[in-house]
Design an enzyme around this catalytic site. Structure first.
Site, PDB file in Angstrom:
ATOM      1  N   TYR A  56      36.374  37.601  45.778  1.00 61.13           N
ATOM      2  CA  TYR A  56      36.057  38.082  47.165  1.00 61.13           C
ATOM      3  C   TYR A  56      37.200  37.689  48.160  1.00 61.13           C
ATOM      4  O   TYR A  56      37.281  36.568  48.601  1.00 61.13           O
ATOM      5  CB  TYR A  56      34.801  37.637  47.601  1.00 61.13           C
ATOM      6  N   HIS A 114      32.326  36.336  36.229  1.00 61.86           N
ATOM      7  CA  HIS A 114      32.065  37.556  36.996  1.00 61.86           C
ATOM      8  C   HIS A 114      31.717  38.805  36.271  1.00 61.86           C
ATOM      9  O   HIS A 114      30.800  39.367  36.637  1.00 61.86           O
ATOM     10  CB  HIS A 114      33.231  37.594  37.781  1.00 61.86           C
TER      11      HIS A 114
END
Length: 285
Positions: A56, A114
């Site tokens: 992010y 992830h």
């Protein structure tokens, strides 16, 4: 008093069923103070789970979260994620340490892969277990794993230590209900839902403007977004992670805890947005 929905991890840890997502939070410096205040307010309102990732903003989100949780770290269940290409047992150690520095903490409560990459699952699990042993993470899980991926994971040594699987899930994306959700329920491994309010664009508009959605929301005197969030956590098996970018939205998200949908409500929503009858590919954003 209305009992708030919770989710229990395999190790017995009980978490509130609504947390705070941080995708794209931290990208715009002009919004920094607003986003920090929103995250802190969310914790005050009981949304103690904060989810971020090294991906992010290439660390910008983690840096902002680190600032937001300063002085309240003990009140937060902190989650971050490692890139698949960093999920080898040695590179993972470095990635985790870098995340910890950005978050200004000495440990993560939960660390996730992830999505699945080319590194063998056995090596990733070995790295996760080493991080647990070293006290850098308390537990680990995965993200964007479909049923076959989860089955393979559990065949790996210590793969059954997986605490959660974080996937996309909302009223307009119900494919996991066909086989992944039942698989998880049978094994008491909860799911985390990212983008529980849909990720902008035409689909979100379709959901919140749908006649049945607006009708059911009006019945409960809530917004369509609050209805979507209450629907997402209805089973007690899902922890939803709506984005928390303003105090106004955070307050609305927290209020969704108190919404008790009836059987009739759920039947109407099923009719408007039915789950698929057959297996479909896992939705990923």
């Amino acid at each position: 008093m209305i009992k708030r929905q919770t989710v229990k991890l395999p190790d017995g840890t009980v978490l509130p069923a609504i947390g705070q997502g941080t995708w794209h939070i931290g990208d715009d410096p002009s919004k920094r103070n607003t986003e920090i205040a929103a995250l802190r307010r969310g914790v005050e309102l009981g949304m103690h789970v904060i989810d971020t990732a090294e991906m992010y903003g290439e660390g910008l989100s983690e840096e902002l979260v680190g600032e937001a949780i300063h002085g309240i770290r003990d009140e937060v269940f902190l989650v971050s994620k490692v890139y698949p290409h960093n999920a080898g047992k040695n590179r993972m150690i470095t990635s985790c340490e870098q995340s910890l520095r950005r978050l200004k903490t000495d440990h993560l409560d939960l660390y996730l892969l992830h999505w699945r990459g080319d590194i063998p699952l056995a090596e990733t699990v070995e790295g996760m277990e080493r991080l647990v042993e070293d006290g850098k993470i308390a537990r680990w899980g995965v993200s964007n794993f479909d049923t076959k991926d989860m089955e393979e994971l559990l065949r790996v040594k210590n793969g059954d230590h997986c605490m959660v699987n974080q996937v996309l899930y909302h009223l307009g994306s119900r494919g996991i209900e066909v086989d992944l959700m039942p698989w998880h329920k049978e094994r008491n491994i909860p799911l985390m839902a990212y983008s529980p309010l849909a990720q902008g664009g035409s689909l979100r508009k379709e959901l919140v403007q749908n006649e049945i959605v607006t009708k059911v929301a009006a019945k409960h005197n809530i917004s369509p977004f609050q209805l979507l969030l209450a629907w997402c956590v209805r089973s007690g098996q899902v922890l939803a992670l709506p984005k928390s970018s303003s105090e106004k939205h955070v307050k609305e998200n927290a209020a969704a805890y108190e919404v008790m949908l009836t059987k009739e409500d759920l039947e109407q929503l099923d009719h408007a947005f039915p789950a698929p009858s057959n297996k479909v590919p896992l939705d990923i954003i």
